[in-house]
Design an enzyme around this catalytic site. Structure first.
Site, PDB file in Angstrom:
ATOM      1  N   HIS A   1       0.821  -1.221   0.000  1.00  0.00           N
ATOM      2  CA  HIS A   1       0.000   0.000   0.000  1.00  0.00           C
ATOM      3  C   HIS A   1       0.855   1.273   0.000  1.00  0.00           C
ATOM      4  O   HIS A   1       0.360   2.345  -0.318  1.00  0.00           O
ATOM      5  CB  HIS A   1      -1.019  -0.003   1.156  1.00  0.00           C
ATOM      6  CG  HIS A   1      -0.455   0.289   2.520  1.00  0.00           C
ATOM      7  ND1 HIS A   1      -0.254  -0.697   3.457  1.00  0.00           N
ATOM      8  CD2 HIS A   1      -0.062   1.448   3.109  1.00  0.00           C
ATOM      9  CE1 HIS A   1       0.231  -0.144   4.564  1.00  0.00           C
ATOM     10  NE2 HIS A   1       0.359   1.159   4.377  1.00  0.00           N
TER      11      HIS A   1
ATOM     12  N   ASP B   1      -0.121  -7.670   1.487  1.00  0.00           N
ATOM     13  CA  ASP B   1       0.323  -6.275   1.521  1.00  0.00           C
ATOM     14  C   ASP B   1       1.847  -6.161   1.593  1.00  0.00           C
ATOM     15  O   ASP B   1       2.380  -5.363   2.354  1.00  0.00           O
ATOM     16  CB  ASP B   1      -0.341  -5.526   2.696  1.00  0.00           C
ATOM     17  CG  ASP B   1      -0.209  -3.999   2.553  1.00  0.00           C
ATOM     18  OD1 ASP B   1       0.220  -3.544   1.477  1.00  0.00           O
ATOM     19  OD2 ASP B   1      -0.506  -3.280   3.514  1.00  0.00           O
TER      20      ASP B   1
ATOM     21  N   SER C   1       4.637   2.435   7.895  1.00  0.00           N
ATOM     22  CA  SER C   1       4.248   1.258   7.130  1.00  0.00           C
ATOM     23  C   SER C   1       5.398   0.724   6.291  1.00  0.00           C
ATOM     24  O   SER C   1       6.033   1.487   5.563  1.00  0.00           O
ATOM     25  CB  SER C   1       3.089   1.591   6.185  1.00  0.00           C
ATOM     26  OG  SER C   1       1.888   1.511   6.875  1.00  0.00           O
TER      27      SER C   1
END
Length: 397
Positions: free
Chosen positions: A27, A57, A131
């Site tokens: 992402h 992901d 992230s």
């Protein structure tokens, strides 16, 4: 003017190979035209996307140019981590640059809505921009990839989730080798075994996964798996629950023939299945089927069995409840509130079998259910057809 808007996404990542292989979250780089890697010393180098896996992901990048001798980190064994172990996250929260946060592992095996969920939960401060960054153990090995936070505010509230290294490492290996993932596929949908079902199936405790659908073009169909089969072991490994099975299958090499141990209508059997390759469209995160709908109660009458008001299928009932053309048996026209069936069975479900026996009349259904429950009132298995979806449910009288 008509200037295109340029959006920048900032995330974190880590180099796992001196040649310049970088791991981050999918992402972070999703839909990016260009990707740049910024080092702690301020150097910036362009990177190419090697491969992505939306299901977990994860993404792998390769740095273009540079020295070719990049400082790299190595994966540790996430299975060896325990709740209470100290861990450290390094990343780029809010674009502030290299920040280190520390905390402990709060829980393992967390599910947050994906198909292969098995996250480590920590209380390390993870924020926007963290992230894709590494979660280190105290030996300086990467035991997780920081991926998600649970947050009503948008900032860290001390609940963050990381993909364990033991799940990430094989996927990263496949992405760097093939540019894509190669997951095993059986071609079945499975449902959970509840405590009541376990009792009705003759198990001492809930375990395994119940087959609720078999794809007619999948390897399970060829091997002879059927709806209602309880899968207890896959390739010699016990199947603890319906959540673990898809990952056990996904991790199996394609073309391998494995033993699947099942219980069919109380009889143990072993089938041999050749694991096929999962098409990537199938691997996208799946939404769980169906939220519980309200049901309008009607008074119990002589037509009820275990709180279900049943009726033989007529053309009118087929239309009213939009029954699946394949449905055979008795349609549920009402569910008694407060009965064990309330919340488990819905109006419009078709009872096809009770205790593995096909039913066509309400009297027959009542006799079979009563006999199966016995004097102790033990739970009885009902095989339901819900809009063409097979569901096994255990009901108490």
């Amino acid at each position: 003017g008509d200037n295109p808007r340029v959006a920048n996404s900032l995330g974190s990542g880590f180099i796992i190979d001196p040649s310049g292989l970088v791991v981050t979250n999918n992402h972070v780089i999703d839909e990016a035209d260009e990707v740049e890697v910024v080092f702690t010393d301020g150097r910036t180098l362009p990177a190419d996307i090697v491969g992505v896996d939306p299901a977990t992901d994860l993404a792998v990048l390769r740095i273009r140019g540079g020295s070719g001798r990049f400082p790299s980190v190595r994966f540790g064994d996430s299975d060896a981590t325990r709740v209470g172990d100290w861990v450290i996250a390094i990343g780029n929260p809010f674009g502030l640059g290299g920040s280190l946060t520390a905390g402990v592992i709060s829980a393992r095996g967390r599910e947050i809505g994906g198909r292969y969920d098995d996250y480590l939960q920590t209380d390390v401060a993870i924020n926007r921009g963290n992230s894709g960054g590494p979660l280190f153990n105290m030996d300086g090995e990467v035991v997780g990839v920081n991926t998600a936070i649970f947050s009503p505010t948008g900032a860290s509230v001390g609940i963050s989730f990381s993909i364990p290294s033991n799940i990430a490492a094989p996927i990263i290996r496949q992405l760097s080798e093939f540019g894509e993932t190669r997951r095993g596929w059986l071609g079945v949908n499975v449902q959970a075994v509840t405590a009541d079902m376990a009792e009705a199936l003759g198990l001492s405790a809930p375990r395994g996964a119940i087959v609720s659908r078999v794809d007619s073009d999948g390897p399970a169909f060829t091997a002879g798996l059927e709806r209602g089969d309880l899968i207890l072991a896959f390739d010699g490994q016990p199947v603890p629950d319906d959540r673990r099975l898809p990952r056990m299958v996904a991790d199996t090499e394609i073309g391998r023939v494995v033993d699947v141990d099942i219980l069919r209508r109380g009889e143990p059997m072993t089938l041999r299945v050749e694991v096929a390759r999962l098409a990537e469209s199938e691997a996208a995160p799946a939404r769980p089927v169906g939220a519980d709908e309200d049901i309008t109660p009607q008074g119990p009458s002589a037509r009820t069995v275990f709180g279900l008001t049943l009726a033989p299928i007529t053309d009118a009932l087929r239309r009213v409840h939009r029954l699946h053309p394949d449905a055979r048996g008795l349609v549920v026209t009402a569910v008694e509130p407060g009965s064990d069936a309330a919340g488990k069975v819905r109006v419009g479900d078709v009872v096809e079998e009770i205790a593995w026996t096909q039913v066509s009349s309400v009297e027959e259904a009542r006799e079979i259910a009563r006999a199966a429950a016995g004097t102790g009132g033990s739970p009885v298995l009902f095989s339901l057809n819900r809009q063409g979806q097979y569901i096994l449910q255990s009901l108490r009288p």
